[in-house]
Design a protein around this motif. Structure first.
Motif, PDB file in Angstrom:
ATOM      1  N   LEU A   8      -0.270   9.253   0.686  1.00 43.08           N
ATOM      2  CA  LEU A   8      -0.716   8.404  -0.424  1.00 43.08           C
ATOM      3  C   LEU A   8      -2.197   8.598  -0.733  1.00 43.08           C
ATOM      4  CD1 LEU A   8       2.078   7.159  -0.020  1.00 43.08           C
ATOM      5  CD2 LEU A   8       1.042   4.896  -0.234  1.00 43.08           C
ATOM      6  N   PHE A   9      -2.976   9.115   0.227  1.00 38.76           N
ATOM      7  CA  PHE A   9      -4.395   9.389  -0.010  1.00 38.76           C
ATOM      8  C   PHE A   9      -4.585  10.554  -0.987  1.00 38.76           C
ATOM      9  CE2 PHE A   9      -4.709   6.893   3.763  1.00 38.76           C
ATOM     10  CZ  PHE A   9      -6.010   6.458   3.892  1.00 38.76           C
ATOM     11  N   ARG A  10      -3.581  11.423  -1.066  1.00 41.33           N
ATOM     12  CA  ARG A  10      -3.636  12.637  -1.896  1.00 41.33           C
ATOM     13  C   ARG A  10      -4.917  13.432  -1.635  1.00 41.33           C
ATOM     14  NH1 ARG A  10      -1.412  11.681  -7.910  1.00 41.33           N
ATOM     15  NH2 ARG A  10      -3.322  10.463  -8.167  1.00 41.33           N
ATOM     16  N   GLY A  11      -5.256  13.528  -0.340  1.00 39.89           N
ATOM     17  CA  GLY A  11      -6.399  14.331   0.086  1.00 39.89           C
ATOM     18  C   GLY A  11      -7.737  13.625   0.036  1.00 39.89           C
ATOM     19  N   ARG A  12      -7.787  12.402  -0.427  1.00 40.23           N
ATOM     20  CA  ARG A  12      -9.069  11.692  -0.545  1.00 40.23           C
ATOM     21  C   ARG A  12      -9.374  10.912   0.737  1.00 40.23           C
ATOM     22  NH1 ARG A  12      -6.734  11.832  -5.780  1.00 40.23           N
ATOM     23  NH2 ARG A  12      -8.113  13.074  -7.114  1.00 40.23           N
ATOM     24  N   HIS A  13     -10.597  10.403   0.836  1.00 35.07           N
ATOM     25  CA  HIS A  13     -11.046   9.757   2.068  1.00 35.07           C
ATOM     26  C   HIS A  13     -10.576   8.307   2.192  1.00 35.07           C
ATOM     27  CE1 HIS A  13     -13.814  13.173   1.832  1.00 35.07           C
ATOM     28  NE2 HIS A  13     -14.014  13.027   3.122  1.00 35.07           N
ATOM     29  N   LEU A  41      -8.150   4.871   0.501  1.00 36.06           N
ATOM     30  CA  LEU A  41      -6.979   4.480  -0.275  1.00 36.06           C
ATOM     31  C   LEU A  41      -7.014   2.976  -0.491  1.00 36.06           C
ATOM     32  CD1 LEU A  41      -4.081   4.938  -1.458  1.00 36.06           C
ATOM     33  CD2 LEU A  41      -3.239   4.596   0.888  1.00 36.06           C
ATOM     34  N   VAL A  42      -6.881   2.567  -1.753  1.00 36.79           N
ATOM     35  CA  VAL A  42      -6.737   1.156  -2.104  1.00 36.79           C
ATOM     36  C   VAL A  42      -5.308   0.948  -2.574  1.00 36.79           C
ATOM     37  CG1 VAL A  42      -7.495  -0.713  -3.626  1.00 36.79           C
ATOM     38  CG2 VAL A  42      -9.167   0.950  -2.763  1.00 36.79           C
ATOM     39  N   GLU A  49      -8.608   6.861  -3.568  1.00 36.09           N
ATOM     40  CA  GLU A  49      -7.350   6.866  -4.295  1.00 36.09           C
ATOM     41  C   GLU A  49      -6.868   5.426  -4.490  1.00 36.09           C
ATOM     42  OE1 GLU A  49      -5.232   7.721  -6.538  1.00 36.09           O
ATOM     43  OE2 GLU A  49      -4.898   9.699  -5.634  1.00 36.09           O
ATOM     44  N   PHE A  50      -6.102   5.204  -5.551  1.00 31.03           N
ATOM     45  CA  PHE A  50      -5.503   3.902  -5.833  1.00 31.03           C
ATOM     46  C   PHE A  50      -4.011   4.095  -6.009  1.00 31.03           C
ATOM     47  CE2 PHE A  50      -3.763   0.726  -8.656  1.00 31.03           C
ATOM     48  CZ  PHE A  50      -4.316  -0.462  -8.193  1.00 31.03           C
ATOM     49  N   ALA A  51      -3.208   3.180  -5.449  1.00 31.61           N
ATOM     50  CA  ALA A  51      -1.763   3.251  -5.617  1.00 31.61           C
ATOM     51  C   ALA A  51      -1.181   1.847  -5.553  1.00 31.61           C
ATOM     52  CB  ALA A  51      -1.133   4.121  -4.531  1.00 31.61           C
ATOM     53  N   TRP A 108       2.382   2.837 -17.646  1.00 34.77           N
ATOM     54  CA  TRP A 108       1.357   3.045 -16.623  1.00 34.77           C
ATOM     55  C   TRP A 108       1.425   4.471 -16.076  1.00 34.77           C
ATOM     56  CZ3 TRP A 108       3.583  -1.928 -14.165  1.00 34.77           C
ATOM     57  CH2 TRP A 108       3.045  -3.040 -14.811  1.00 34.77           C
ATOM     58  N   THR A 109       0.257   4.977 -15.673  1.00 33.19           N
ATOM     59  CA  THR A 109       0.193   6.305 -15.045  1.00 33.19           C
ATOM     60  C   THR A 109      -0.301   6.242 -13.605  1.00 33.19           C
ATOM     61  OG1 THR A 109      -2.058   6.648 -15.911  1.00 33.19           O
ATOM     62  CG2 THR A 109      -0.218   7.432 -17.266  1.00 33.19           C
ATOM     63  N   VAL A 110      -0.651   5.050 -13.108  1.00 36.78           N
ATOM     64  CA  VAL A 110      -1.140   4.941 -11.731  1.00 36.78           C
ATOM     65  C   VAL A 110      -0.024   5.317 -10.759  1.00 36.78           C
ATOM     66  CG1 VAL A 110      -2.812   3.140 -12.310  1.00 36.78           C
ATOM     67  CG2 VAL A 110      -0.524   2.495 -11.561  1.00 36.78           C
ATOM     68  N   PRO A 111      -0.361   5.932  -9.636  1.00 37.90           N
ATOM     69  CA  PRO A 111       0.668   6.240  -8.625  1.00 37.90           C
ATOM     70  C   PRO A 111       1.330   4.949  -8.141  1.00 37.90           C
ATOM     71  CG  PRO A 111      -1.382   7.411  -8.152  1.00 37.90           C
ATOM     72  CD  PRO A 111      -1.697   6.426  -9.238  1.00 37.90           C
ATOM     73  N   TRP A 112       2.652   4.975  -8.035  1.00 31.63           N
ATOM     74  CA  TRP A 112       3.403   3.787  -7.620  1.00 31.63           C
ATOM     75  C   TRP A 112       4.517   4.247  -6.699  1.00 31.63           C
ATOM     76  CZ3 TRP A 112       5.511  -0.294 -11.667  1.00 31.63           C
ATOM     77  CH2 TRP A 112       5.857  -1.475 -10.987  1.00 31.63           C
TER      78      TRP A 112
END
Length: 233
Positions: A63-68, A70-71, A107-109, A128-132
């Motif tokens: 869910l981080f998609r490679g980022r440091h 996650l919210v 990242e936000f999901a 919406w386009t946010v990851p869900w």
């Protein structure tokens, strides 16, 4: 309806300056609160959670998609419901362009218990386009206290509540750093409001504790702001 008192411009300015002193005090108090939040300890996540999203099965690390960072927004959408919560939907409606979070390694999901087959058409309906992701086959919602059995007043029935949880990644290890629920979501929605909940914060030089502004190896805070179509991924 009782309206504000009508006064002269000079009287309004004097009243406004008096209120400004309180606003500045509230800003300083908020900065101190945010620093205290960044000073919280963190907990390693050892349980394997399995989610389902647009690319199929995913772990919490995915869910981080490679980022440091996650919210996660805990979106109320129980498996037996036909649509997502109206209040949660209004919350997602106000989320801005995620590129500004991504530029700060965050990242936000959204995550719900409903099966992804229910989430997908509702997400399309809302535009919406946010990851869900669906947490239908995992204990994620229960472990982070957004799905639970009601108390005596709730008659012991399954209950859902909204919330936000923040996570930090150190290589392959995920840590839980913060969660807040219900009224704790008041005022959230902007990029800075979400960053203020995270361990790395806005990554500005003035933030405490020191040393986190350059943690991602990029210019601090406002110096990295771009038009959202000018960021390098």
């Amino acid at each position: 309806m009782t309206l504000p008192q009508i006064v002269s411009r000079e009287e309004w300015r004097a009243a406004r300056e008096e209120l400004l002193l309180k606003e500045k005090a509230a800003t300083r108090a908020r900065d101190a609160l945010n620093a205290g939040r960044r000073g919280l300890p963190m907990v390693g996540i050892d349980k394997e959670y399995v989610f389902e999203g647009g690319d199929g099965k995913a772990t919490l690390l995915d869910l981080f998609r490679g980022r440091h960072q996650l919210v996660v927004y805990h979106f109320m959408f129980a498996p037996e419901w036909d649509a997502g919560c109206r209040s949660c939907s209004a919350f997602l409606d106000q989320i801005g362009h995620l590129a500004h979070l991504w530029a700060r390694g965050t990242e936000f999901a959204a995550v719900s218990r409903a099966p992804y087959t229910k989430i997908l058409p509702f997400k399309a309906r809302m535009g919406w386009t946010v990851p869900w992701y669906s947490s239908y086959d995992s204990d994620f919602n229960h472990d982070f206290q957004v799905s639970f059995m009601g108390d005596d007043e709730g008659g012991g029935e399954p209950c859902e509540r909204p919330g936000v949880s923040c996570f930090l990644r150190d290589r392959e290890q995920v840590f839980h750093t913060y969660s807040t629920y219900e009224r704790g979501l008041d005022g959230l929605g902007s990029t800075t409001s979400f960053l203020d909940l995270t361990a790395l914060g806005r990554q500005e030089e003035w933030e405490e504790p020191k040393g986190r502004a350059s943690a991602l190896g990029a210019p601090a805070g406002s110096e990295r702001i771009r038009y959202h179509d000018e960021y390098e991924d």
